[in-house]
Design a protein around this motif. Structure first.
Motif, PDB file in Angstrom:
ATOM      1  N   PRO A 147      14.416  -1.533  13.387  1.00  0.00           N
ATOM      2  CA  PRO A 147      13.716  -2.386  14.324  1.00  0.00           C
ATOM      3  C   PRO A 147      14.857  -3.116  15.276  1.00  0.00           C
ATOM      4  N   VAL A 148      13.844  -3.979  16.169  1.00  0.00           N
ATOM      5  CA  VAL A 148      14.588  -5.070  17.130  1.00  0.00           C
ATOM      6  C   VAL A 148      15.539  -5.619  16.225  1.00  0.00           C
ATOM      7  N   SER A 149      14.977  -6.869  14.950  1.00  0.00           N
ATOM      8  CA  SER A 149      15.603  -8.197  14.401  1.00  0.00           C
ATOM      9  C   SER A 149      16.798  -7.682  13.677  1.00  0.00           C
ATOM     10  N   VAL A 150      16.447  -5.739  13.254  1.00  0.00           N
ATOM     11  CA  VAL A 150      17.852  -5.550  12.843  1.00  0.00           C
ATOM     12  C   VAL A 150      19.295  -5.824  13.638  1.00  0.00           C
ATOM     13  N   VAL A 151      19.220  -5.423  14.817  1.00  0.00           N
ATOM     14  CA  VAL A 151      20.330  -5.114  16.037  1.00  0.00           C
ATOM     15  C   VAL A 151      20.183  -7.241  16.157  1.00  0.00           C
ATOM     16  N   GLY A 180      23.958 -13.230   8.612  1.00  0.00           N
ATOM     17  CA  GLY A 180      24.781 -13.265   7.704  1.00  0.00           C
ATOM     18  C   GLY A 180      25.869 -12.353   7.798  1.00  0.00           C
ATOM     19  N   ILE A 181      25.574 -11.084   7.426  1.00  0.00           N
ATOM     20  CA  ILE A 181      27.042  -9.488   8.078  1.00  0.00           C
ATOM     21  C   ILE A 181      27.633 -10.319   8.827  1.00  0.00           C
ATOM     22  N   ILE A 182      27.032 -10.032   9.719  1.00  0.00           N
ATOM     23  CA  ILE A 182      27.910 -10.277  11.529  1.00  0.00           C
ATOM     24  C   ILE A 182      28.108 -11.791  11.720  1.00  0.00           C
ATOM     25  N   VAL A 216      32.764 -12.699  12.637  1.00  0.00           N
ATOM     26  CA  VAL A 216      33.390 -14.477  13.182  1.00  0.00           C
ATOM     27  C   VAL A 216      33.793 -14.636  12.686  1.00  0.00           C
ATOM     28  N   ALA A 217      33.921 -14.617  11.101  1.00  0.00           N
ATOM     29  CA  ALA A 217      34.758 -15.234  10.259  1.00  0.00           C
ATOM     30  C   ALA A 217      36.251 -13.216   9.991  1.00  0.00           C
ATOM     31  N   ARG A 218      36.032 -12.103  10.122  1.00  0.00           N
ATOM     32  CA  ARG A 218      36.884 -10.517   9.917  1.00  0.00           C
ATOM     33  C   ARG A 218      36.550 -10.697   8.700  1.00  0.00           C
ATOM     34  N   VAL A 219      35.889 -11.107   7.892  1.00  0.00           N
ATOM     35  CA  VAL A 219      35.788 -10.131   6.786  1.00  0.00           C
ATOM     36  C   VAL A 219      35.614  -8.651   6.860  1.00  0.00           C
ATOM     37  N   SER A 220      36.441  -8.315   5.621  1.00  0.00           N
ATOM     38  CA  SER A 220      35.945  -6.108   6.036  1.00  0.00           C
ATOM     39  C   SER A 220      34.841  -6.728   5.280  1.00  0.00           C
ATOM     40  N   MET A 221      34.300  -5.557   5.994  1.00  0.00           N
ATOM     41  CA  MET A 221      33.274  -4.994   5.252  1.00  0.00           C
ATOM     42  C   MET A 221      33.432  -3.694   4.271  1.00  0.00           C
ATOM     43  N   PRO A 222      32.086  -3.642   2.841  1.00  0.00           N
ATOM     44  CA  PRO A 222      32.509  -2.275   2.185  1.00  0.00           C
ATOM     45  C   PRO A 222      32.576  -0.927   2.852  1.00  0.00           C
ATOM     46  N   PHE A 223      33.657  -0.309   1.756  1.00  0.00           N
ATOM     47  CA  PHE A 223      33.810   1.195   2.329  1.00  0.00           C
ATOM     48  C   PHE A 223      34.338   1.028   3.853  1.00  0.00           C
ATOM     49  N   LYS A 224      35.029  -0.026   4.280  1.00  0.00           N
ATOM     50  CA  LYS A 224      36.034  -0.282   5.264  1.00  0.00           C
ATOM     51  C   LYS A 224      34.983   0.607   6.478  1.00  0.00           C
ATOM     52  N   LEU A 225      33.998   0.020   7.032  1.00  0.00           N
ATOM     53  CA  LEU A 225      32.830   0.353   8.201  1.00  0.00           C
ATOM     54  C   LEU A 225      33.035  -0.657   8.827  1.00  0.00           C
ATOM     55  N   PRO A 226      32.821  -0.199  10.006  1.00  0.00           N
ATOM     56  CA  PRO A 226      32.416  -1.457  11.370  1.00  0.00           C
ATOM     57  C   PRO A 226      31.509  -2.589  11.087  1.00  0.00           C
ATOM     58  N   THR A 227      32.165  -3.393  11.620  1.00  0.00           N
ATOM     59  CA  THR A 227      30.869  -4.118  10.588  1.00  0.00           C
ATOM     60  C   THR A 227      29.256  -4.794  11.215  1.00  0.00           C
ATOM     61  N   SER A 228      29.325  -4.080  12.556  1.00  0.00           N
ATOM     62  CA  SER A 228      28.055  -3.582  13.336  1.00  0.00           C
ATOM     63  C   SER A 228      27.580  -2.748  12.879  1.00  0.00           C
ATOM     64  N   LEU A 248      36.207   4.059  21.104  1.00  0.00           N
ATOM     65  CA  LEU A 248      35.078   4.734  22.058  1.00  0.00           C
ATOM     66  C   LEU A 248      33.724   4.698  22.075  1.00  0.00           C
ATOM     67  N   PHE A 249      33.455   5.648  21.638  1.00  0.00           N
ATOM     68  CA  PHE A 249      32.670   6.456  21.244  1.00  0.00           C
ATOM     69  C   PHE A 249      31.217   5.185  20.649  1.00  0.00           C
ATOM     70  N   GLN A 250      32.151   4.649  19.862  1.00  0.00           N
ATOM     71  CA  GLN A 250      30.739   3.433  18.611  1.00  0.00           C
ATOM     72  C   GLN A 250      29.810   2.347  20.132  1.00  0.00           C
ATOM     73  N   ASN A 251      30.784   1.659  20.290  1.00  0.00           N
ATOM     74  CA  ASN A 251      31.643   1.135  21.810  1.00  0.00           C
ATOM     75  C   ASN A 251      30.262   1.890  22.340  1.00  0.00           C
ATOM     76  N   ASN A 252      30.066   2.641  22.804  1.00  0.00           N
ATOM     77  CA  ASN A 252      28.887   2.780  23.841  1.00  0.00           C
ATOM     78  C   ASN A 252      27.963   3.411  23.193  1.00  0.00           C
ATOM     79  N   ILE A 253      27.793   4.061  21.974  1.00  0.00           N
ATOM     80  CA  ILE A 253      26.612   4.693  21.343  1.00  0.00           C
ATOM     81  C   ILE A 253      25.721   2.988  21.014  1.00  0.00           C
ATOM     82  N   ALA A 254      26.142   1.794  20.793  1.00  0.00           N
ATOM     83  CA  ALA A 254      25.539   0.923  20.367  1.00  0.00           C
ATOM     84  C   ALA A 254      25.477  -0.089  21.911  1.00  0.00           C
ATOM     85  N   ASN A 255      25.955   0.122  23.037  1.00  0.00           N
ATOM     86  CA  ASN A 255      25.118  -0.199  24.376  1.00  0.00           C
ATOM     87  C   ASN A 255      24.247   0.719  24.353  1.00  0.00           C
TER      88      ASN A 255
END
Length: 494
Positions: free
Chosen positions: A351-355, A181-183, A188-200, A22-29
């Motif tokens: 930076p804004v362009s990252v988010v 591209g990472i997003i 979109v394609a639901r491919v796992s990220m390195p170290f199993k980190l959340p994509t965002s 829940l924290f991850q979702n709210n902190i992103a917002n």
């Protein structure tokens, strides 16, 4: 002999995983709110000193209430496996308030403080509407076609979220396209990220690091981040009251966005509570809608501008075996993080362009959801409901000069953009009704649209009697057309 009461713990180990989810979702917002509002030109004193503390109060109040509600249910049913409802800022509603309330208010007033006060008042009204909807919510859900409502929201997603944020993405092309591209790969394609980190999280870390490495972001951002650390007390203010005066004297058009998105928020709460009932914990839907409304209003009293809701993430917390502890911890952590400027520091560094690419995905997913949540035969209704917000986007970008600037394109752009959300819902609802051969229902929606146009809620710059006479006649003509076909259909149904 009566059974002994089962112990319902304040906190257990399963609450830890649920808290971080829940924290991850709210902190992103919270970070997105800060970065986006600063990009719109709102000063740090409003963003960090008013908006985020107000949002934290709403999150804290709702989470504490739902923790208490879970304990009440546990006592009632003598169970220890009850999971508290997850609560926070609704992501789709957050974006609509950012780009459908705050941004137009800022452009129309030219003053960040006045725009913030208008948005606070709109948030307060949204909470009050949801509290009222708690009484009639199921009736509204039954009579308002889902395709019409989601199509209207998808129109906002296409223009102000996905489209606008794609522009922001390309302001730093190397970084923006990399993160995009990472997003695409991860979300979109639901491919796992390195170290199993959340994509965002992975996208933000990589994008931010690259921005500093190649010099697109300067080291001064880090020093700026430390200047935002401090103490931001959670104090009530009268911005909501002052904003009501501004809203009802010159910015009533904002309410054309608030009403439908509040209906969406109320139905989202209803659906999420019903999902929890299917998972084993039965909460009262009307009570939850009322609590969400009151929580939103309390947040507005402290300067917040974003409605809150029960999250679908509650079901995930239930699967994890969480109780009430994760909800209590979530409320406390957000209050502390906001009060001491930790969220402000994160927003200053990134930076804004990252988010922005993450927001492009959010817009894409909102558009996709509008189609996925409806039968294919309603796709034309969704597409039609999306179109009015294209006009609204063009209109708001040119502010008061819109009529002159876009006159060579079409004289209808400005009037179509005024009350775009209502127009979207009514056009979508009429199309759904016609597709179902419910011509009398389509006629009823056309008559209501004529009424809204008559009083200026649509196709007019302000409220007034006979505000848009040509549109009134146009919608009434549609009503007559639908009525004719309803009589044509009648003999075939006998």
């Amino acid at each position: 002999m009566a059974a002994a009461n089962t112990h319902y713990p304040w906190y257990k180990k399963e609450d830890t995983d649920a808290f971080f989810a829940l924290f991850q979702n709210n902190i992103a917002n919270f970070v997105i709110i800060a970065i986006t509002m600063l990009g719109m030109g709102f000063p740090t004193s409003i963003v960090y000193g008013q908006v985020l503390p107000g949002a934290a109060v709403a999150v804290m109040v709702g989470n504490f209430y739902y923790a208490w509600s879970a304990a009440r249910l546990a006592r009632k049913e003598n169970r220890s496996d009850v999971t508290a409802l997850s609560y926070g800022i609704s992501t789709p509603v957050m974006f609509v308030f950012l780009f459908g309330v705050l941004l137009p208010a800022k452009q129309l007033t030219g003053d960040a403080e006045l725009a913030w006060k208008v948005a606070v008042a709109a948030c307060f009204i949204s909470g009050a509407i949801e509290a009222v909807i708690s009484v009639i919510g199921r009736w509204v859900q039954y009579h308002l076609p889902r395709a019409a409502m989601l199509g209207a929201v998808a129109g906002v997603a296409l223009t102000f979220i996905a489209g606008e944020m794609l522009f922001k993405t390309l302001e730093m092309p190397v970084i923006g396209l990399l993160v995009l591209g990472i997003i695409i790969v991860g979300l979109v394609a639901r491919v796992s990220m390195p170290f199993k980190l959340p994509t965002s999280l992975f996208a933000i870390v990589v994008g931010t690091a690259m921005a500093y490495l190649i010099g697109d972001a300067g080291s001064e951002r880090f020093s700026d981040a430390f200047t935002h650390l401090g103490f931001y007390p959670l104090l009530p203010n009268l911005a909501w009251f002052e904003g009501l005066g501004l809203l009802f004297t010159g910015m009533l058009a904002v309410l054309t966005v608030v009403l439908p998105i509040t209906l969406y928020n109320a139905i989202e709460t209803m659906n999420n509570v019903e999902a929890m009932e299917a998972a084993g914990d039965k909460y009262d839907v009307r009570e939850c809608q009322a609590v969400d409304g009151v929580g939103t209003m309390i947040g507005a009293l402290f300067g917040g501008v974003f409605p809150t809701t029960v999250y679908i993430a509650t079901v995930g917390a239930k699967w994890m075996g969480a109780g009430r502890g994760y909800s209590l911890l979530n409320g406390a952590v957000y209050a502390l993080a906001t009060m001491f400027g930790l969220i402000a520091a994160l927003a200053a560094i990134i930076p804004v362009s990252v988010v922005a690419p993450i927001l492009v995905f959010v817009g894409m997913s909102m558009i996709a959801t509008a189609f996925q949540a409806n039968d294919t035969r309603y796709y034309p209704a969704i597409a039609l409901a999306m179109l009015p917000y294209f006009a609204n986007y063009v209109m708001t970008r040119f502010n008061r000069a819109a009529g002159e600037v876009v006159s060579d394109i079409s004289s209808a752009i400005v009037v179509m953009g005024q009350g775009a959300m209502f127009m979207a819902i009514f056009l979508g609802a009429m199309t759904v009704s016609v597709l179902d051969h419910q011509f009398r229902r389509a006629a009823a929606f056309a008559v209501i649209a004529a009424g809204f146009s008559f009083v200026g809620l649509m196709h007019a710059p302000k409220l007034a009697f006979n505000a848009a006479p040509e549109f009134v006649m146009g919608y009434l003509a549609m009503a007559l057309l639908f009525t004719y076909f309803s009589f044509q259909e009648a003999p075939h149904k006998r």
